[in-house]
Design a protein around this motif. Structure first.
Motif, PDB file in Angstrom:
ATOM      1  N   THR A 107      25.622  27.381  66.815  1.00  8.61           N
ATOM      2  CA  THR A 107      26.208  27.967  65.455  1.00  8.61           C
ATOM      3  C   THR A 107      26.608  26.848  64.629  1.00  8.61           C
ATOM      4  O   THR A 107      26.660  25.832  64.868  1.00  8.61           O
ATOM      5  CB  THR A 107      27.443  28.599  65.714  1.00  8.61           C
ATOM      6  OG1 THR A 107      28.345  27.613  66.729  1.00  8.61           O
ATOM      7  CG2 THR A 107      27.148  30.071  66.596  1.00  8.61           C
ATOM      8  N   MET A 108      26.486  27.295  63.314  1.00  7.94           N
ATOM      9  CA  MET A 108      26.917  26.176  62.193  1.00  7.94           C
ATOM     10  C   MET A 108      27.138  27.184  60.829  1.00  7.94           C
ATOM     11  O   MET A 108      26.372  28.020  60.318  1.00  7.94           O
ATOM     12  CB  MET A 108      25.568  25.470  61.942  1.00  7.94           C
ATOM     13  CG  MET A 108      26.069  24.217  60.766  1.00  7.94           C
ATOM     14  SD  MET A 108      24.874  22.764  60.674  1.00  7.94           S
ATOM     15  CE  MET A 108      23.459  23.870  60.100  1.00  7.94           C
ATOM     16  N   PRO A 109      28.228  26.806  60.367  1.00  9.23           N
ATOM     17  CA  PRO A 109      28.785  27.490  58.972  1.00  9.23           C
ATOM     18  C   PRO A 109      28.021  27.044  57.779  1.00  9.23           C
ATOM     19  O   PRO A 109      27.481  25.928  57.791  1.00  9.23           O
ATOM     20  CB  PRO A 109      30.071  27.264  59.009  1.00  9.23           C
ATOM     21  CG  PRO A 109      30.390  26.021  59.671  1.00  9.23           C
ATOM     22  CD  PRO A 109      29.389  25.963  60.720  1.00  9.23           C
ATOM     23  N   GLY A 110      27.833  27.848  56.882  1.00 17.72           N
ATOM     24  CA  GLY A 110      27.091  27.408  55.720  1.00 17.72           C
ATOM     25  C   GLY A 110      27.936  26.542  54.603  1.00 17.72           C
ATOM     26  O   GLY A 110      29.242  26.662  55.018  1.00 17.72           O
ATOM     27  N   ASP A 145      30.450  25.102  51.801  1.00 21.21           N
ATOM     28  CA  ASP A 145      31.200  25.769  50.987  1.00 21.21           C
ATOM     29  C   ASP A 145      30.712  25.294  49.470  1.00 21.21           C
ATOM     30  O   ASP A 145      29.703  24.542  49.221  1.00 21.21           O
ATOM     31  CB  ASP A 145      32.542  25.654  50.911  1.00 21.21           C
ATOM     32  CG  ASP A 145      32.971  23.965  51.091  1.00 21.21           C
ATOM     33  OD1 ASP A 145      32.281  23.223  50.373  1.00 21.21           O
ATOM     34  OD2 ASP A 145      33.922  23.607  51.668  1.00 21.21           O
ATOM     35  N   GLY A 163      29.558  21.052  60.747  1.00 20.65           N
ATOM     36  CA  GLY A 163      30.463  21.853  61.791  1.00 20.65           C
ATOM     37  C   GLY A 163      29.402  22.661  62.659  1.00 20.65           C
ATOM     38  O   GLY A 163      29.817  23.421  63.291  1.00 20.65           O
ATOM     39  N   THR A 186      28.592  27.826  70.721  1.00 18.39           N
ATOM     40  CA  THR A 186      29.445  28.944  71.041  1.00 18.39           C
ATOM     41  C   THR A 186      28.957  29.650  72.132  1.00 18.39           C
ATOM     42  O   THR A 186      28.369  30.498  72.041  1.00 18.39           O
ATOM     43  CB  THR A 186      29.400  29.581  69.842  1.00 18.39           C
ATOM     44  OG1 THR A 186      29.833  28.559  68.576  1.00 18.39           O
ATOM     45  CG2 THR A 186      30.788  30.754  69.746  1.00 18.39           C
ATOM     46  N   GLN A 214      32.807  35.373  66.910  1.00 14.46           N
ATOM     47  CA  GLN A 214      33.042  35.579  65.281  1.00 14.46           C
ATOM     48  C   GLN A 214      31.900  34.829  64.620  1.00 14.46           C
ATOM     49  O   GLN A 214      31.114  35.664  63.415  1.00 14.46           O
ATOM     50  CB  GLN A 214      34.155  35.077  65.008  1.00 14.46           C
ATOM     51  CG  GLN A 214      34.604  35.746  63.637  1.00 14.46           C
ATOM     52  CD  GLN A 214      36.152  35.391  63.401  1.00 14.46           C
ATOM     53  OE1 GLN A 214      36.859  34.609  63.640  1.00 14.46           O
ATOM     54  NE2 GLN A 214      36.799  36.287  62.772  1.00 14.46           N
ATOM     55  N   GLN A 215      31.384  33.755  64.998  1.00 16.28           N
ATOM     56  CA  GLN A 215      30.487  32.898  64.164  1.00 16.28           C
ATOM     57  C   GLN A 215      29.153  33.096  65.178  1.00 16.28           C
ATOM     58  O   GLN A 215      29.206  32.549  66.299  1.00 16.28           O
ATOM     59  CB  GLN A 215      30.814  31.639  64.057  1.00 16.28           C
ATOM     60  CG  GLN A 215      29.661  30.602  63.435  1.00 16.28           C
ATOM     61  CD  GLN A 215      29.195  30.677  62.033  1.00 16.28           C
ATOM     62  OE1 GLN A 215      30.118  31.451  61.227  1.00 16.28           O
ATOM     63  NE2 GLN A 215      28.149  30.584  61.676  1.00 16.28           N
ATOM     64  N   GLN A 240      23.215  30.072  62.677  1.00 16.75           N
ATOM     65  CA  GLN A 240      23.094  28.763  62.483  1.00 16.75           C
ATOM     66  C   GLN A 240      22.707  28.869  61.075  1.00 16.75           C
ATOM     67  O   GLN A 240      21.449  29.628  60.761  1.00 16.75           O
ATOM     68  CB  GLN A 240      21.895  28.236  63.326  1.00 16.75           C
ATOM     69  CG  GLN A 240      22.114  26.576  63.772  1.00 16.75           C
ATOM     70  CD  GLN A 240      21.361  25.980  62.399  1.00 16.75           C
ATOM     71  OE1 GLN A 240      21.145  26.142  61.410  1.00 16.75           O
ATOM     72  NE2 GLN A 240      21.044  24.706  63.062  1.00 16.75           N
ATOM     73  N   ALA A 241      23.428  28.430  59.978  1.00 17.39           N
ATOM     74  CA  ALA A 241      23.174  28.579  58.789  1.00 17.39           C
ATOM     75  C   ALA A 241      21.960  28.014  58.196  1.00 17.39           C
ATOM     76  O   ALA A 241      21.323  28.800  57.302  1.00 17.39           O
ATOM     77  CB  ALA A 241      24.354  28.075  58.037  1.00 17.39           C
TER      78      ALA A 241
END
Length: 501
Positions: free
Chosen positions: A264-267, A269, A320, A324, A332-333, A336-337
């Motif tokens: 996983t990876m958040p986008g 900001d 990040g 997971t 929740q996440q 993979q952005a």
């Protein structure tokens, strides 16, 4: 996203740089040798038998020339209006019993480590380059993914099962590309191009992007060290799409079943995006507001000397990334952005620890069997193991790059070189030299992001990777010494490893 990686040419594998890189391998945290127990287990372990026999399928492998650790073999065919992709993955789980010597050592290593002068493998060569590798003409057991695509290249169905396979040929990227470009490619390679192009379009439609860092070969000649860059061939990108397709199928399969481990990876900001836009604009590659991220990267000119710096900036835009695990409720996440989809690592078990778990989980799901207890019991341990491994790989990679860049500047001490200020943070500025392509830090005094400057090379220590530069006013006498009034008051020591910390 991949980080910058350089390799030392075979003819240059001697001298100061080679010695400095060899010293990195002697660190306490670098696991070079395998225990006698692990070596003995690698020589004697054998995977369980399976009833499914797919040796009639003419699989092939496609890798860099000379590769021996062959994780994947593929076969493509048309299926109605769409396509059927078969992707065979080395049966590493069959050779590594849970709790054994190989398992314990692999958990400590986490992944194969790559350095400019070679690699430190995750598993002994008896497995990774022989008994488990999908070498041509050898009967193997493998985890075979069957992925059905529609006419547009979108995934319609997926399953994975253990089977007997036999690869027919070991193809390499340059030869495969030459065959395609010259009109002499067989149906399989032509289908790889067709499916690869369709999958790249699917990537664009879902908002994903592939970041293809250039290969950097460090060559030593009478004039000193220099860097030779080459970007991935189209056939490499098409081949990579098969791996991405499989990883996305695995991620979705795990989520539907309620058990697995995702990458996983958040986008990024808005602040990170704004900083990226400013940085690439300073490098002469502004990102038009109307253009998507992936489309922007696709349009970069490989011939531009500043394109690698843009790709480095892109690699640091997404932060990040993590593993997971879940068993029950989905996390929740889930996305993979950079890929813009759920995703799991399952295609490189010879070189990456976590893939062994992913393959076993997905095979159990498809066979409607319980996920083995050893897998469920150890899922929670994997993120920490992989983080530690990634930190080791990042540290070694950064230290190796420091030494490579110092070697590139070793014979330029005293020279004044043009550079661009990429960013300014506090009292430090990051600069990208035009040639050689070195990115390092100097004092921020007199610097502002996006400006072109001149710097003098004061020192470059190959053994430690430390570089000293001073800022030189553009109207300065190029023959002036290091104590010229036009230079900053003191030299600035910089290394990529210190900056990364």
């Amino acid at each position: 996203m991949p980080n910058r990686r350089a390799r030392l040419s075979p003819q240059s594998a001697h001298g100061q740089l080679a010695a400095a890189l060899a010293a990195l391998r002697e660190g306490d945290d670098v696991p070079v040798d395998f225990s006698p127990e692990a070596l003995a287990e690698a020589a004697s372990a054998a995977p369980a038998d399976t009833e499914l026999d797919l040796r009639r399928i003419p699989f092939v492998t496609l890798d860099p020339p000379g590769a021996r650790d062959l994780d994947q073999a593929f076969h493509l065919e048309r299926s109605g209006d769409g396509f059927r992709v078969r992707y065979a993955i080395a049966d590493l789980p069959g050779f590594v019993p849970a709790g054994g010597a190989l398992d314990r050592e692999a958990r400590q290593r986490g992944q194969t480590l790559y350095l400019p002068d070679g690699r430190i493998p995750l598993h002994p060569a008896a497995l990774s380059e022989d008994r488990a590798s999908l070498l041509p003409g050898s009967d193997r057991t493998a985890y075979v993914w069957t992925l059905d695509l529609d006419a547009a290249g979108a995934l319609a169905s997926a399953r994975v099962e253990r089977a007997h396979v036999r690869s027919r040929a070991q193809l390499d990227y340059p030869s495969a590309q030459a065959a395609i470009d010259g009109g002499g490619a067989d149906e399989l390679l032509e289908l790889l191009r067709t499916v690869g192009v369709l999958r790249i379009e699917q990537e664009r439609l879902r908002g994903g992007a592939s970041l293809n860092m250039p290969d950097e070969e460090i060559v030593r000649d009478p004039g000193g060290y220099r860097i030779v860059r080459s970007f991935a061939l189209p056939v490499e990108e098409w081949n990579a799409q098969l791996s991405l397709l499989t990883g996305m199928a695995a991620g979705r399969m795990m989520l539907d079943a309620g058990v697995g481990i995702l990458r996983t990876m958040p986008g990024p900001d808005e602040e990170a995006l704004a900083a990226f836009r400013a940085r690439v604009a300073s490098l002469g590659h502004p990102w038009p507001a109307e253009l998507g991220y992936g489309a922007y990267l696709e349009r970069l000119d490989p011939a531009s000397p500043t394109t690698p710096a843009v790709l480095q900036a892109a690699a640091s835009l997404f932060r990040g990334a993590d593993y997971t695990p879940f068993d029950g409720e989905p996390p929740q996440q889930t996305v993979q952005a950079a890929i813009a989809a759920p995703y799991a690592h399952v295609t490189a078990p010879l070189r990456r620890l976590v893939d062994r778990w992913g393959l076993v989980i997905c095979a159990a799901i498809c066979a409607d069997r319980p996920v083995p207890e050893w897998v469920r019991a150890s899922l929670g341990e994997l993120p920490a193991l992989m983080r530690a491994s990634n930190q080791r790989a990042g540290r070694l990679g950064s230290q190796a790059l420091d030494r490579v860049e110092a070697a590139l500047l070793r014979d330029r001490v005293g020279d004044i070189l043009p550079a661009v200020v990429v960013e300014v943070r506090g009292d430090r500025a990051r600069v990208q030299l035009d040639d050689p392509a070195v990115t390092t830090q100097i004092s921020a005094a007199g610097c502002s992001a996006g400006t072109h400057v001149d710097v003098r090379v004061v020192a470059a220590d190959v053994a430690t990777g430390a570089i000293e530069l001073t800022l030189v006013a553009r109207d300065a006498d190029p023959d002036a010494g290091g104590d010229s009034n036009s230079e900053s008051a003191a030299p600035n020591r910089s290394s990529g490893a210190a900056d990364a910390a």
